[in-house]
Design an enzyme around this catalytic site. Structure first.
Site, PDB file in Angstrom:
ATOM      1  N   PHE A 120      -2.921   3.428  15.574  1.00  0.00           N
ATOM      2  CA  PHE A 120      -3.222   4.461  14.592  1.00  0.00           C
ATOM      3  C   PHE A 120      -4.410   3.974  13.765  1.00  0.00           C
ATOM      4  O   PHE A 120      -4.635   2.770  13.664  1.00  0.00           O
ATOM      5  CB  PHE A 120      -2.012   4.710  13.674  1.00  0.00           C
ATOM      6  CG  PHE A 120      -1.143   5.841  14.147  1.00  0.00           C
ATOM      7  CD1 PHE A 120      -0.432   5.731  15.328  1.00  0.00           C
ATOM      8  CD2 PHE A 120      -1.069   7.025  13.419  1.00  0.00           C
ATOM      9  CE1 PHE A 120       0.355   6.785  15.780  1.00  0.00           C
ATOM     10  CE2 PHE A 120      -0.284   8.090  13.868  1.00  0.00           C
ATOM     11  CZ  PHE A 120       0.426   7.969  15.046  1.00  0.00           C
ATOM     12  N   ASN A 176       0.844  -1.204   0.000  1.00  0.00           N
ATOM     13  CA  ASN A 176       0.000   0.000   0.000  1.00  0.00           C
ATOM     14  C   ASN A 176       0.874   1.247   0.000  1.00  0.00           C
ATOM     15  O   ASN A 176       2.099   1.147  -0.024  1.00  0.00           O
ATOM     16  CB  ASN A 176      -0.962  -0.022   1.194  1.00  0.00           C
ATOM     17  CG  ASN A 176      -0.208  -0.071   2.507  1.00  0.00           C
ATOM     18  OD1 ASN A 176       0.519   0.850   2.855  1.00  0.00           O
ATOM     19  ND2 ASN A 176      -0.361  -1.168   3.237  1.00  0.00           N
ATOM     20  N   LYS A 201     -12.619   1.696  16.613  1.00  0.00           N
ATOM     21  CA  LYS A 201     -11.361   0.946  16.424  1.00  0.00           C
ATOM     22  C   LYS A 201     -10.594   0.852  17.729  1.00  0.00           C
ATOM     23  O   LYS A 201     -10.010  -0.174  18.055  1.00  0.00           O
ATOM     24  CB  LYS A 201     -10.518   1.625  15.339  1.00  0.00           C
ATOM     25  CG  LYS A 201      -9.530   0.692  14.682  1.00  0.00           C
ATOM     26  CD  LYS A 201      -8.937   1.288  13.426  1.00  0.00           C
ATOM     27  CE  LYS A 201      -9.776   0.997  12.190  1.00  0.00           C
ATOM     28  NZ  LYS A 201      -9.180   1.506  10.967  1.00  0.00           N
ATOM     29  N   PRO A 225      -2.808 -11.651  10.628  1.00  0.00           N
ATOM     30  CA  PRO A 225      -3.020 -11.451  12.069  1.00  0.00           C
ATOM     31  C   PRO A 225      -3.066  -9.950  12.377  1.00  0.00           C
ATOM     32  O   PRO A 225      -2.420  -9.147  11.700  1.00  0.00           O
ATOM     33  CB  PRO A 225      -1.773 -12.087  12.701  1.00  0.00           C
ATOM     34  CG  PRO A 225      -0.747 -12.117  11.611  1.00  0.00           C
ATOM     35  CD  PRO A 225      -1.508 -12.247  10.320  1.00  0.00           C
ATOM     36  N   ASP A 226      -3.814  -9.568  13.394  1.00  0.00           N
ATOM     37  CA  ASP A 226      -3.857  -8.163  13.817  1.00  0.00           C
ATOM     38  C   ASP A 226      -2.761  -7.971  14.869  1.00  0.00           C
ATOM     39  O   ASP A 226      -2.889  -8.436  16.003  1.00  0.00           O
ATOM     40  CB  ASP A 226      -5.239  -7.827  14.377  1.00  0.00           C
ATOM     41  CG  ASP A 226      -5.388  -6.320  14.606  1.00  0.00           C
ATOM     42  OD1 ASP A 226      -4.425  -5.694  15.111  1.00  0.00           O
ATOM     43  OD2 ASP A 226      -6.452  -5.776  14.271  1.00  0.00           O
ATOM     44  N   ILE A 227      -1.687  -7.308  14.468  1.00  0.00           N
ATOM     45  CA  ILE A 227      -0.505  -7.187  15.338  1.00  0.00           C
ATOM     46  C   ILE A 227      -0.844  -6.373  16.584  1.00  0.00           C
ATOM     47  O   ILE A 227      -0.545  -6.775  17.717  1.00  0.00           O
ATOM     48  CB  ILE A 227       0.657  -6.539  14.555  1.00  0.00           C
ATOM     49  CG1 ILE A 227       0.995  -7.402  13.331  1.00  0.00           C
ATOM     50  CG2 ILE A 227       1.878  -6.354  15.458  1.00  0.00           C
ATOM     51  CD1 ILE A 227       1.927  -6.743  12.339  1.00  0.00           C
ATOM     52  N   ASP A 237      -4.270  -6.035   5.332  1.00  0.00           N
ATOM     53  CA  ASP A 237      -5.296  -6.810   6.033  1.00  0.00           C
ATOM     54  C   ASP A 237      -5.334  -8.260   5.544  1.00  0.00           C
ATOM     55  O   ASP A 237      -5.663  -9.157   6.297  1.00  0.00           O
ATOM     56  CB  ASP A 237      -6.666  -6.157   5.830  1.00  0.00           C
ATOM     57  CG  ASP A 237      -6.767  -4.841   6.602  1.00  0.00           C
ATOM     58  OD1 ASP A 237      -6.201  -4.778   7.703  1.00  0.00           O
ATOM     59  OD2 ASP A 237      -7.381  -3.885   6.089  1.00  0.00           O
TER      60      ASP A 237
HETATM   61  N1  CTP Z   1      -2.884  -3.061  12.646  1.00  0.00           N
HETATM   62  C1  CTP Z   1      -2.081  -4.134  12.992  1.00  0.00           C
HETATM   63  N2  CTP Z   1      -2.202  -5.302  12.328  1.00  0.00           N
HETATM   64  C2  CTP Z   1      -3.108  -5.453  11.337  1.00  0.00           C
HETATM   65  C3  CTP Z   1      -3.930  -4.368  10.971  1.00  0.00           C
HETATM   66  C4  CTP Z   1      -3.796  -3.175  11.642  1.00  0.00           C
HETATM   67  O1  CTP Z   1      -1.255  -3.985  13.900  1.00  0.00           O
HETATM   68  N3  CTP Z   1      -3.187  -6.603  10.715  1.00  0.00           N
HETATM   69  C5  CTP Z   1      -2.767  -1.804  13.412  1.00  0.00           C
HETATM   70  C6  CTP Z   1      -2.231  -0.628  12.625  1.00  0.00           C
HETATM   71  O2  CTP Z   1      -0.826  -0.538  12.745  1.00  0.00           O
HETATM   72  C7  CTP Z   1      -2.941   0.536  13.308  1.00  0.00           C
HETATM   73  C8  CTP Z   1      -4.269  -0.050  13.719  1.00  0.00           C
HETATM   74  O3  CTP Z   1      -4.053  -1.450  13.813  1.00  0.00           O
HETATM   75  O4  CTP Z   1      -2.286   0.924  14.492  1.00  0.00           O
HETATM   76  C9  CTP Z   1      -5.402   0.242  12.795  1.00  0.00           C
HETATM   77  O5  CTP Z   1      -5.073  -0.068  11.488  1.00  0.00           O
HETATM   78  P1  CTP Z   1      -6.087   0.184  10.273  1.00  0.00           P
HETATM   79  O6  CTP Z   1      -5.486  -0.345   9.028  1.00  0.00           O
HETATM   80  O7  CTP Z   1      -6.569   1.599  10.317  1.00  0.00           O
HETATM   81  O8  CTP Z   1      -7.316  -0.671  10.754  1.00  0.00           O
HETATM   82  P2  CTP Z   1      -7.784  -2.125  10.460  1.00  0.00           P
HETATM   83  O9  CTP Z   1      -7.659  -2.942  11.695  1.00  0.00           O
HETATM   84  O10 CTP Z   1      -7.104  -2.677   9.264  1.00  0.00           O
HETATM   85  O11 CTP Z   1      -9.336  -1.880  10.218  1.00  0.00           O
HETATM   86  P3  CTP Z   1     -10.149  -1.475   8.862  1.00  0.00           P
HETATM   87  O12 CTP Z   1      -9.397  -2.063   7.726  1.00  0.00           O
HETATM   88  O13 CTP Z   1     -11.486  -2.039   9.095  1.00  0.00           O
HETATM   89  O14 CTP Z   1     -10.192   0.045   8.854  1.00  0.00           O
END
Ligand code: CTP
Length: 408
Positions: free
Chosen positions: A332, A213, A346, A310-312, A282
């Site tokens: 963020f 991205n 969020k 995974p959501d870190i 994502d």
């Molecule tokens: N983040 C993360 N790991 C992921 C996705 C997001 O650690 N797989 C963290 C980002 O670094 C940021 C926060 O989560 O601090 C929000 O990221 P964002 O991309 O805005 O949100 P998403 O969780 O991807 O939600 P959405 O796509 O529905 O907006």
């Protein structure tokens, strides 16, 4: 907000080819809002003219303790009393020896000895040939100068004017500025270990392609720099970006979200603050092809299927250390619309005390941004400013929150 704004810097030049870089350093100091008084040794005048330095600083250069323009005939006292810091750049091997010996037979070393030692810091940016740098006498003198109160900014490594390669080059002017800004920054995060993710991730499709991205990593790098300036030990886990590593920051490069998670997981065991600025992909391709995917002549694009990454941030925020208050997590949110609403939701979904919202398309790759801080109490906007300034504001905000958390 720049820690060099309003400071009066005595910039001392001793003899060395790196004097040409001192011109740029003087320019950058003036640009940062400092007033600069240049003092040159006789040797320095062989490498660059006083006229150049005067033109850049808008002040006559001091070169002699016998300068008749000083009405009290005490240039060394006058110059050293008004300084917020004395910076010697370049600092030659001979000048280091003079400092170590406490010599006072020319203006620059004289004013270093005459400075009020508790109030006026002395910073050295050494510059010399690698053999001179490695010589035991130089290292001994440098250690002595440091023991006597000087701060040594270190040297760079690389090609030297003499044609040799190694340690001893003067730091680049921008690196010296970074060091000086850090030097003058209050140490609000002293003792903290700050872990930051920054940039995009790259999710491979095959050996030559992938999805990523437009995140530039600039915000995360600016926060890393600001946190280091404020005295924190900083680790920056960066996706593929083209940015120089802030000085004093430990950088670990990663590619995919899974790489990033593994690295963050390890580092989070000892961190006290985690700031997730990375734009983590994502989804990733369900299968990474071993070989480049070829066109098969059918005119059909290959079907790609994806799995969620995974959501870190959520993983770290749910860890025992975060839950017990040993690791403060900041998220963020890059949104395209309804910033406050999305950021609030969020923050709750990720389980973090503080979430920083911004409009992604408006900020990707830019040098400035606006931020919206959202916590359990409400929200608070940081108006448009450079990412450098916002990084510093965020660090100050973080320090306040850490102190409040400690006091409760
Ligand atoms: N983040 C993360 N790991 C992921 C996705 C997001 O650690 N797989 C963290 C980002 O670094 C940021 C926060 O989560 O601090 C929000 O990221 P964002 O991309 O805005 O949100 P998403 O969780 O991807 O939600 P959405 O796509 O529905 O907006």
């Amino acid at each position: 907000m720049n820690p060099l704004a309003g400071k009066h810097i005595v910039l001392g030049l001793s003899g060395g080819i790196a004097c040409y870089k001192a011109a740029e350093l003087a320019r950058l100091l003036v640009k940062a809002g400092s007033s600069v008084q240049v003092v040159m040794t006789e040797a320095a005048e062989h490498f660059i003219t006083a006229a150049t330095m005067q033109a850049l600083t808008n002040r006559p250069v001091a070169t002699s303790q016998w300068d008749a323009r000083e009405s009290n005939a005490m240039a060394h006292i006058n110059l050293s009393r008004e300084a917020d810091a004395i910076v010697i750049a370049p600092c030659s091997a001979d000048f280091i020896a003079r400092l170590a010996a406490g010599r006072c037979d020319e203006l620059l070393s004289l004013l270093c000895v005459a400075r009020p030692i508790a109030r006026v810091p002395l910073l050295l940016a050494p510059a010399m040939n690698r053999e001179m740098w490695a010589h035991p006498a130089t290292q001994r003198n440098l250690a002595q100068a440091a023991q006597d109160g000087a701060t040594v900014l270190g040297v760079g490594c690389g090609e030297q004017a003499c044609g040799e390669t190694g340690d001893g080059r003067m730091l680049e002017p921008s690196e010296i500025i970074e060091e000086l800004e850090a030097f003058f920054t209050p140490k609000l995060l002293a003792g903290q270990k700050v872990l930051i993710t920054a940039g995009p991730t790259f999710e491979a499709i095959d050996p030559v392609r992938g999805i990523t991205n437009r995140s530039s990593g600039k915000m995360g790098f600016a926060i890393a720099r600001a946190a280091r300036e404020a005295g924190a030990e900083v680790t920056l886990v960066a996706g593929p970006v083209h940015l120089p590593t802030p000085r004093g920051v430990a950088r670990i490069d990663v590619q995919s979200a899974q790489n990033m998670l593994e690295t963050v997981d390890r580092q989070a065991q000892t961190a006290t603050v985690f700031i997730a600025t990375a734009a983590v992909a994502d989804w990733r391709p369900a299968v990474v092809a071993m070989h480049k995917i070829k066109k098969d002549g059918s005119g059909q694009a290959p079907a790609l299927s994806f799995v969620e990454n995974p959501d870190i941030l959520a993983t770290v925020a749910a860890s025992r250390r975060a839950r017990e208050g040993d690791l403060y997590c900041v998220g963020f949110a890059a949104e395209s619309d309804h910033l406050l609403e999305h950021a609030r939701l969020k923050r709750e979904r990720k389980g973090v005390p503080l979430l920083v919202g911004n409009i992604g398309p408006a900020t990707f790759g830019q040098d400035d941004n606006t931020l919206l801080l959202v916590d359990s109490q409400g929200s608070h906007a940081l108006p448009r400013a450079s990412k450098r300034v916002l990084g510093r504001q965020l660090v100050a905000e973080l320090a306040r929150r850490l102190a409040a958390a400690r006091d409760t």
